[in-house]
Scaffold this motif. Structure first.
Motif, mmCIF file in Angstrom:
data_model
loop_
_atom_site.group_PDB
_atom_site.id
_atom_site.type_symbol
_atom_site.label_atom_id
_atom_site.label_comp_id
_atom_site.label_asym_id
_atom_site.label_seq_id
_atom_site.Cartn_x
_atom_site.Cartn_y
_atom_site.Cartn_z
ATOM 1 N N SER A 38 14.180 61.322 48.815
ATOM 2 C CA SER A 38 13.203 60.430 48.189
ATOM 3 C C SER A 38 12.357 59.775 49.278
ATOM 4 O O SER A 38 12.885 59.305 50.277
ATOM 5 C CB SER A 38 13.950 59.370 47.383
ATOM 6 O OG SER A 38 13.022 58.520 46.782
ATOM 7 N N GLY A 39 11.036 59.809 49.093
ATOM 8 C CA GLY A 39 10.159 59.173 50.059
ATOM 9 C C GLY A 39 9.726 60.081 51.198
ATOM 10 O O GLY A 39 8.994 59.655 52.087
ATOM 11 N N GLY A 41 7.716 62.508 51.017
ATOM 12 C CA GLY A 41 6.311 62.904 50.897
ATOM 13 C C GLY A 41 6.061 64.111 50.011
ATOM 14 O O GLY A 41 4.954 64.651 50.003
ATOM 15 N N LYS A 42 7.054 64.507 49.233
ATOM 16 C CA LYS A 42 6.908 65.703 48.398
ATOM 17 C C LYS A 42 5.829 65.538 47.334
ATOM 18 O O LYS A 42 4.930 66.371 47.216
ATOM 19 C CB LYS A 42 8.251 66.030 47.702
ATOM 20 C CG LYS A 42 9.433 66.101 48.652
ATOM 21 C CD LYS A 42 10.719 66.430 47.909
ATOM 22 C CE LYS A 42 11.187 65.371 46.917
ATOM 23 N NZ LYS A 42 11.584 64.093 47.535
ATOM 24 N N SER A 43 5.906 64.434 46.594
ATOM 25 C CA SER A 43 4.895 64.204 45.548
ATOM 26 C C SER A 43 3.520 64.035 46.166
ATOM 27 O O SER A 43 2.522 64.553 45.645
ATOM 28 C CB SER A 43 5.230 62.945 44.746
ATOM 29 O OG SER A 43 6.453 63.088 44.095
ATOM 30 N N THR A 44 3.476 63.328 47.266
ATOM 31 C CA THR A 44 2.199 63.096 47.930
ATOM 32 C C THR A 44 1.551 64.421 48.307
ATOM 33 O O THR A 44 0.349 64.622 48.098
ATOM 34 C CB THR A 44 2.398 62.224 49.178
ATOM 35 O OG1 THR A 44 3.089 61.028 48.793
ATOM 36 C CG2 THR A 44 1.079 61.862 49.812
HETATM 37 N N1 LIG Z 1 0.157 54.861 45.902
HETATM 38 C C1 LIG Z 1 0.948 54.579 46.967
HETATM 39 N N2 LIG Z 1 0.708 53.492 47.721
HETATM 40 C C2 LIG Z 1 1.491 53.205 48.776
HETATM 41 N N3 LIG Z 1 2.536 53.924 49.165
HETATM 42 C C3 LIG Z 1 2.840 55.020 48.453
HETATM 43 C C4 LIG Z 1 2.064 55.394 47.309
HETATM 44 N N4 LIG Z 1 2.607 56.519 46.797
HETATM 45 C C5 LIG Z 1 3.656 56.824 47.571
HETATM 46 N N5 LIG Z 1 3.801 55.939 48.571
HETATM 47 C C6 LIG Z 1 4.831 55.971 49.632
HETATM 48 O O1 LIG Z 1 4.732 57.214 50.275
HETATM 49 C C7 LIG Z 1 6.016 57.707 50.616
HETATM 50 C C8 LIG Z 1 6.198 59.095 50.066
HETATM 51 O O2 LIG Z 1 6.183 59.044 48.655
HETATM 52 P P1 LIG Z 1 6.345 60.334 47.759
HETATM 53 O O3 LIG Z 1 6.176 59.876 46.356
HETATM 54 O O4 LIG Z 1 5.473 61.406 48.224
HETATM 55 O O5 LIG Z 1 7.861 60.721 48.013
HETATM 56 P P2 LIG Z 1 8.733 61.834 47.307
HETATM 57 O O6 LIG Z 1 9.221 62.731 48.384
HETATM 58 O O7 LIG Z 1 8.001 62.444 46.184
HETATM 59 O O8 LIG Z 1 9.972 60.980 46.774
HETATM 60 P P3 LIG Z 1 10.759 61.087 45.370
HETATM 61 O O9 LIG Z 1 11.806 62.125 45.569
HETATM 62 O O10 LIG Z 1 11.363 59.733 45.212
HETATM 63 O O11 LIG Z 1 9.796 61.405 44.320
HETATM 64 C C9 LIG Z 1 7.005 56.697 50.072
HETATM 65 O O12 LIG Z 1 7.396 55.873 51.148
HETATM 66 C C10 LIG Z 1 6.222 55.923 49.066
HETATM 67 O O13 LIG Z 1 6.684 54.610 48.976
#
Ligand SMILES: Nc1ncnc2c1ncn2[C@@H]1O[C@H](COP(=O)(O)OP(=O)(O)OP(=O)(O)O)[C@@H](O)[C@H]1O
Ligand SMILES: [Mg+2]
Lengths: 243, 218
Positions: A38-39, A41-44
């Motif tokens: 989690s966190g 950056g996958k969704s990003t």
């Molecule tokens: N709109 C936003 N504004 C500020 N920070 C953000 C935003 N979206 C995501 N983040 C931060 O960017 C980082 C990566 O987030 P992301 O959602 O890409 O993680 P992830 O790998 O998809 O995690 P998960 O498994 O929980 O979905 C995290 O630290 C998150 O808090």
């Protein structure tokens, strides 16, 4: 020639650097799973791929459309790249048919009849032909997610992105959505899917990418990534410290 | 000579209610156009536009309607623009309605969940298409009950224009009272007529409110 090509992409939210120079390529028809804490950056990464998040530097090319820091050409790209979210995000004021027909009609300019035909075809594809006149609120989570997939497919995209599409579902509804994804994969759709379903990723994805702290930390054929992880971070991630 | 409060007087008052309704209608029609523009400006991606609309709402909500009325009647007269009372009344009530409706509708637009924007953007809709097909239809549902509720306020607030001589319901009551000196009878009738206009609208507002919470109407 790869359908998705990402070159040294950097993405920041304020001072927080979330993608720290990501590069990758996906071939036509390939199914790529993205895993990681989690966190990480996958969704990003997925959201950058269809321009929902602007990038600060680097270059993204998807289905022949180039995205850079300027953010031009977004709409053309989005016609070719579908995304499905964890929270289905159906339009609650529209019936299933209209949910699916809206974008083909207004973004692609199809006639009502053509759009309706697409709605029928994609609903059949996800096994929900009989729900065409239903309201989203009257569907189960699994059914709503399948409608969301059908809605994306109706644009006839060249690439599909899936962001943890089963994470909001009860375990007994997860299977029906995964089955739809598996069929899509078998039919040759190019797919990137962020998932926590490790068994599914291993079985269905040609390749798996492990993201760690904003970078592609390890990648390879799914069988190798899951069967013989090379880095300690991936080993630790797979051995259960899931979150 | 003191008149009695009879049928003629009653009919005069009742007839003047027409002007209350006309003023309400004008304020609602012009105010809606105005309010819609303000609401869109308030959620615009263009910051100066947001600030301008915000300032306007601040003024309208922070100043008594009476001042808007005096400004458009006495103020413009000094500036050389001599408006008939009815026009000045229509303008000031429209400005007032526009400010409040703009704020109600901005709230409605913003309470459509953000993922609806994302989902429709991801489907290659333009911003205009997003508003038209996805955001506004949902915002309307949210906005209807408070909008209808505001109409009740508007009906009652039209009374204020009696001060510049427009003979609507309140002013008619005042005139008849001056002639009959039967304030209790006269103003009870006036109040009853206001009530007969406002009560059904309030009921409607409450019903719509329940409807929205109960889920989707067809
Ligand atoms: N709109 C936003 N504004 C500020 N920070 C953000 C935003 N979206 C995501 N983040 C931060 O960017 C980082 C990566 O987030 P992301 O959602 O890409 O993680 P992830 O790998 O998809 O995690 P998960 O498994 O929980 O979905 C995290 O630290 C998150 O808090
Ligand atoms: Mg995520």
């Amino acid at each position: 020639m790869p359908v998705v090509r990402v070159d040294d992409v950097h993405k920041r939210y304020g001072a927080l650097e979330v993608l720290k120079g990501v590069s990758m390529a996906v071939e036509r028809g390939e199914v790529v799973a993205i895993i990681g804490r989690s966190g990480s950056g996958k969704s990003t990464l997925l959201r950058c791929l269809n321009g929902l998040e602007p990038i600060q530097s680097g270059r993204i090319e998807v289905a022949g459309h180039v995205l850079d820091a300027s953010g031009r050409g977004l709409r053309a790209l989005r016609k070719d790249v579908g995304i499905v979210f964890q929270s289905y995000n159906l339009f609650p004021h529209l019936r299933v048919a209209e949910n699916i027909m809206l974008a083909p009609r207004v973004a692609l300019g199809l006639s009502k009849r053509e759009a309706r035909a697409r709605a029928e075809a994609t609903l059949a594809q996800v096994g929900l032909a009989e729900k065409i006149e239903a309201w989203p609120d009257n569907l189960s989570g699994g059914q709503q997610q399948r409608v969301a997939i059908a809605r994306s497919l109706a644009m006839q995209p060249k690439v599909m992105l899936f962001d943890e599409v089963t994470s909001a579902l009860d375990p007994e509804l997860t299977g029906e959505v995964l089955a739809v994804l598996e069929t899509l994969a078998r039919d040759g759709m190019t797919m990137l899917l962020v998932t926590h379903e490790m068994a599914f990723a291993r079985r269905v994805a040609d390749r798996t990418i492990f993201m760690h702290q904003g970078l592609l930390h390890e990648e390879g054929p799914s069988e190798e990534v899951f069967g013989a992880p090379r880095t300690p971070e991936l080993r630790q991630f797979l051995s259960g410290g899931l979150k | 000579m003191i008149r009695q409060f009879g049928v003629d007087e009653f009919i005069f008052i009742l007839g003047s209610a027409k002007w209350t309704l006309v003023l309400t209608f004008i304020a609602l029609a012009l105010g809606s156009v105005f309010g819609f523009i303000i609401a869109l400006a308030r959620v615009s991606r263009f910051a100066p536009l947001r600030m301008l609309a915000g300032a306007w709402i601040g003024i309208v909500q922070g100043v008594p309607v009476l001042m808007l009325l005096f400004l458009s009647y006495f103020g413009l007269a000094i500036a050389g623009l001599d408006l008939p009372p009815m026009i000045a009344a229509g303008i000031s009530l429209s400005l007032y309605a526009g400010g409040f409706l703009g704020e109600i509708w901005r709230g409605a637009i913003q309470s459509v969940p953000h993922p609806q924007w994302e989902a429709s953007a991801a489907l290659a809709l333009t911003r205009t298409q997003q508003y038209r097909y996805v955001i506004l239809p949902q915002a309307v549902r949210i906005a209807v009950p408070p909008t209808v509720g505001f109409v009740v306020q508007l009906v009652k607030n039209t009374a204020i224009v009696s001060i510049i001589g427009v003979v609507e319901l309140a002013r008619a009551g005042h005139l008849i009272n001056n002639a009959t000196f039967q304030p209790f009878k006269v103003f009870a009738v006036v109040a009853l007529i206001y009530f007969c206009i406002c009560w059904p609208i309030s009921l409607l507002a409450r019903r719509l409110e329940r409807g929205v919470h109960a889920g989707r109407p067809g």
